[in-house]
Design a protein around this motif. Structure first.
Motif, short mmCIF file in Angstrom:
data_model
loop_
_atom_site.label_atom_id
_atom_site.label_comp_id
_atom_site.label_asym_id
_atom_site.label_seq_id
_atom_site.Cartn_x
_atom_site.Cartn_y
_atom_site.Cartn_z
N LEU A 1 0.85 -1.18 0.00
CA LEU A 1 0.00 0.00 0.00
C LEU A 1 0.89 1.24 0.00
O LEU A 1 2.09 1.14 0.30
CB LEU A 1 -0.90 0.00 1.25
N PRO A 2 0.34 2.41 -0.29
CA PRO A 2 1.17 3.63 -0.22
C PRO A 2 1.77 3.86 1.16
O PRO A 2 2.83 4.51 1.28
CB PRO A 2 0.18 4.74 -0.61
N THR A 3 1.11 3.37 2.21
CA THR A 3 1.59 3.62 3.58
C THR A 3 1.92 2.34 4.31
O THR A 3 1.95 2.33 5.55
CB THR A 3 0.51 4.38 4.37
N GLY A 4 2.19 1.25 3.63
CA GLY A 4 2.51 0.01 4.31
C GLY A 4 2.26 -1.19 3.43
O GLY A 4 2.48 -1.15 2.22
N LYS A 5 1.76 -2.25 4.06
CA LYS A 5 1.53 -3.49 3.31
C LYS A 5 0.40 -4.28 3.94
O LYS A 5 -0.04 -3.99 5.08
CB LYS A 5 2.80 -4.35 3.27
N ILE A 6 -0.06 -5.29 3.22
CA ILE A 6 -1.07 -6.24 3.70
C ILE A 6 -0.52 -7.64 3.49
O ILE A 6 -0.09 -7.99 2.39
CB ILE A 6 -2.41 -6.10 2.94
N ILE A 7 -0.51 -8.42 4.56
CA ILE A 7 -0.21 -9.85 4.44
C ILE A 7 -1.54 -10.58 4.52
O ILE A 7 -2.30 -10.39 5.49
CB ILE A 7 0.75 -10.32 5.53
N TRP A 8 -1.84 -11.40 3.53
CA TRP A 8 -3.16 -12.00 3.44
C TRP A 8 -3.06 -13.51 3.26
O TRP A 8 -2.04 -14.05 2.83
CB TRP A 8 -3.95 -11.39 2.28
N SER A 9 -4.15 -14.15 3.61
CA SER A 9 -4.26 -15.60 3.50
C SER A 9 -5.68 -15.96 3.12
O SER A 9 -6.63 -15.31 3.55
CB SER A 9 -3.87 -16.26 4.83
N GLU A 10 -5.83 -17.00 2.31
CA GLU A 10 -7.15 -17.48 1.90
C GLU A 10 -7.28 -18.95 2.25
O GLU A 10 -6.37 -19.75 2.00
CB GLU A 10 -7.36 -17.30 0.39
N GLN A 11 -8.45 -19.32 2.82
CA GLN A 11 -8.74 -20.71 3.15
C GLN A 11 -10.01 -21.14 2.41
O GLN A 11 -10.96 -20.36 2.27
CB GLN A 11 -8.96 -20.88 4.66
N GLU A 12 -10.01 -22.39 1.98
CA GLU A 12 -11.20 -22.95 1.33
C GLU A 12 -12.32 -23.11 2.35
O GLU A 12 -12.08 -23.45 3.52
CB GLU A 12 -10.87 -24.31 0.72
N LEU A 13 -13.56 -22.89 1.89
CA LEU A 13 -14.71 -23.09 2.76
C LEU A 13 -15.30 -24.49 2.63
O LEU A 13 -16.23 -24.83 3.34
CB LEU A 13 -15.81 -22.07 2.43
N ALA A 14 -14.77 -25.29 1.73
CA ALA A 14 -15.35 -26.62 1.51
C ALA A 14 -15.29 -27.47 2.77
O ALA A 14 -16.21 -28.24 3.07
CB ALA A 14 -14.60 -27.32 0.38
N ALA A 15 -14.22 -27.33 3.53
CA ALA A 15 -14.10 -28.13 4.75
C ALA A 15 -15.16 -27.76 5.76
O ALA A 15 -15.55 -28.57 6.60
CB ALA A 15 -12.71 -27.93 5.36
N ALA A 16 -15.67 -26.53 5.68
CA ALA A 16 -16.70 -26.10 6.63
C ALA A 16 -18.08 -26.46 6.15
O ALA A 16 -19.05 -26.19 6.84
CB ALA A 16 -16.60 -24.59 6.85
#
Length: 670
Positions: free
Chosen positions: A655-670
């Motif tokens: 981002l202009p003022t930092g960063k984003i660390i992101w993660s995605e999980q599948e919903l199939a298990a739920a």
């Protein structure tokens, strides 16, 4: 020579005229030319004789055609010179005419005329079936009463014909046919149907040895193959088909099919001279058919290549309903390099891309594949649209430099290509976009208003002398985004502004179904055979409901990690995702702990429930963490490894003022 009185009745004829017409002098005396030779175009000949009788002006080398009683089954031509006979007192006594047999001259002229017509009429398109029909049309009725054109199935598909055993029946497909009778009743097959020929038939022998065959008379005694083919034997008997030519369609040492010539209305049978003429006509048509076959093969290959390089799935996500159309050019240039793509991005965002490569054919399609792959790779780096285009421009420049020492066709397709990149955020309901020499997209608001985005055009790819600029706009829930290539709105008949005005009128009629909008646009703006490739994408934006987004502000204190895990558990329970609680706790603990230890504030955690569960941790540092495989003796370094193992995918977005660390999980298990 002959002499006629003032009533155009014979009074004298020499021996040569008797021999030429096959009528002795005794039968001519006192009778008119029409009575002597009724099949030899007598009306026009007698009209010329009467004019000479009345005016006294001689006529030289007047040609007329027909049949004479000596050979009623053959067509003859004669050239006559007519003079008026007067006595010393200028009294008109009659006329004298001199005739020479001009059949050879007339046939040569007709032969040249037919060959000339075949050269003009056959091969005007690169369509195989249309070319075959032109070949059949040009031969009827000047050479035959009924003509068939049969091709091997692979030839119609643009491929090389496969070898067939000469001992078995030959199966071809009827590509064209023509007859002097409407509806072609003599045929045993319709256009497009398969038709088989026995090995002993003229076509079977023709395909076996690659030579033309003449059957002057079609009779069971002379044609033993007829009883073995009862369907064709019935047609022979019904219509009186009496003479047959079969000529192979050969081009570049390959037999593509066969042309059959038959006569039933004309009583004279085919002769060797007719066979030679048919061979020349078919030879000209064979080259045109082979050119059409080669074009079909290249066009089909290029189209298959392009379709394989285009995305197979463009559904986007639950927050984006996408419809696309790709319409290849209908001109002789073939397919081009228009393309589109829908790219899932981090944070529930979707990337929409549309581009246009210069030129047509395989090179353009391959170049399109290179660009689309590059855009996909750059999009995975979560670059903003302007930076993505800048990197893509540098890549295109390198491609052009690599091609400069070899074939320039690839670099010609790259230079001047256009592209539009759009990142849609359904959470913020905003869109960020940039373009490289591409037409601006259209936005249809929920109220039906249509506007084309005002944004810097940017230079086409490969030029590299101007920067690219980003434009941001609000995209309310239910809005339509319309992306397209210039082939949709611009052409020889209209400029781009006029085309955009027509497009605006269609989009302004209302309707929020992207598929229906695509159908309306294509039906009203795209001709039957577009001169340029057209790519069209219509996307309906749907905002992510606020109850599916959770934001947690964090302090830079390690003690908040435990309370954050508890709050995450409560949020997952509200969403019915208790089965993901354990894995999400591990992911959140690692990401939040790293942000507190190594980054600066402000810190924020965002959870988004979409088709996947997204966890984002925002901090004020530009330092990116790196995944490494810790050794057994290391005390740390395993956190991101666990995040990677528990996630469908993960990454970092700046981002202009930092960063984003992101993660995605599948919903199939739920």
């Amino acid at each position: 020579m002959g002499v006629l009185d003032t009533e155009l009745r014979y009074v004298w004829a020499n021996d040569e005229l008797e021999r030429l017409g096959g009528v002795p002098l005794a039968e001519r005396l006192g009778r008119t030319p029409h009575e002597v030779q009724p099949m030899l175009d007598p009306d026009s000949a007698e009209a010329v004789m009467r004019r000479v009788l009345e005016t006294g002006e001689p006529v030289l080398d007047f040609e007329f055609t027909g049949r004479v009683r000596k050979a009623p089954h053959q067509h003859h031509a004669a050239a006559a010179s007519v003079f008026r006979i007067q006595d010393a007192a200028d009294r008109v006594l009659g006329i004298c005419f001199m005739v020479i047999d001009a059949t050879d001259r007339w046939r040569s002229r007709e032969r040249l005329a037919l060959l000339s017509e075949a050269g003009e009429r056959v091969g005007n398109t690169l369509d195989i079936l249309h070319t075959a029909q032109e070949l059949a049309d040009v031969a009827v009725p000047r050479l035959a009463d009924f003509v068939t054109v049969d091709l091997f199935e692979p030839v119609i598909q643009g491929q090389e014909p496969t070898p067939q055993s000469p001992r078995r029946a030959r199966t071809l497909r009827r590509a064209a046919q023509q007859s002097v009778r409407p509806g072609v009743p003599e045929s045993v097959a319709r256009i497009g149907q398969e038709t088989s020929y026995a090995p002993g038939s003229p076509v079977g022998r023709c395909l076996a040895d690659g030579k033309a065959h003449l059957e002057a008379t079609l009779a069971p005694a002379d044609s033993p193959w007829i009883p073995d083919d009862p369907e064709r034997a019935a047609k022979v008997a019904e219509f009186g088909l009496h003479s047959y030519l079969s000529v192979p369609i050969r081009a570049r040492q390959t037999t593509l099919g066969v042309v059959g010539f038959l006569r039933w209305q004309r009583s004279d049978p085919f002769e060797e001279e007719d066979l030679e003429l048919a061979k020349e006509v078919v030879a000209r048509g064979a080259l045109c058919i082979d050119n059409a076959r080669r074009y079909t093969r290249e066009h089909t290959g290029a189209l298959a290549l392009q379709r394989s390089l285009l995305p197979r799935e463009t559904s986007g996500s639950a927050e984006l309903d996408v419809a696309t159309r790709y319409l290849p050019a209908g001109s002789k240039e073939g397919v081009g390099g228009d393309w589109f793509d829908v790219i899932p991005l981090s944070g529930a965002r979707i990337g929409l891309v549309v581009g246009d490569v210069v030129g047509h054919g395989v090179n353009a399609a391959a170049t399109m594949g290179r660009l689309r792959t590059a855009v996909r790779a750059l999009a995975d780096m979560d670059l903003p649209p302007d930076e993505l285009l800048a990197h893509l421009d540098d890549l295109v420049t390198r491609f052009i430099d690599e091609d400069s020492s070899g074939d320039r066709s690839a670099s010609n397709a790259l230079l001047g290509s256009s592209c539009l990149v759009m990142n849609l955020d359904p959470v913020a309901q905003r869109c960020t976009m940039a373009r490289a020499g591409h037409p601006p997209p259209a936005l249809v608001g929920p109220d039906g208003t249509v506007r084309f985005m005002e944004m810097p055009a940017g230079p086409p790819l490969g030029l590299g002398y101007l920067p690219f600029e980003t434009t941001e706009i609000d995209v309310p829930h239910g809005s339509l985004l319309v992306l397209y290539t210039d082939g949709l709105v611009a052409g020889p008949e209209q400029d781009m502004e006029a085309g955009q005005h027509k497009l605006s009128g269609i989009l302004g009629r209302g309707g929020d179904d992207p598929e229906a909008v695509c159908d309306d646009v294509v039906a009203e703006l795209v001709p039957a055979k577009p001169r340029d490739d057209i790519a069209l994408m219509v996307a309906r934006a749907c905002a992510v409901p606020q109850d599916r987004v959770a934001v947690i502000e964090l302090d830079s204190d390690p003690a908040v990690v435990a309370s954050t895990r508890a709050e995450v558990d409560r949020q997952l329970a509200d969403w019915g995702l208790d089965d993901l609680a354990f894995s999400t706790e591990l992911i959140v603990s690692e990401l939040v702990t790293n942000a507190i230890r190594y980054a600066t504030g402000p810190l924020r955690l965002r959870l988004i429930r979409q088709s996947v569960l997204i966890c984002e941790v925002v901090d004020g540092s530009s330092t990116s963490p790196h995944l490494r495989h810790a050794r057994t003796t290391d005390e740390g370094g395993r956190g991101l490894f666990l995040v990677a193992q528990l996630s469908k995918r993960w990454g970092t977005r700046y981002l202009p003022t930092g960063k984003i660390i992101w993660s995605e999980q599948e919903l199939a298990a739920a």
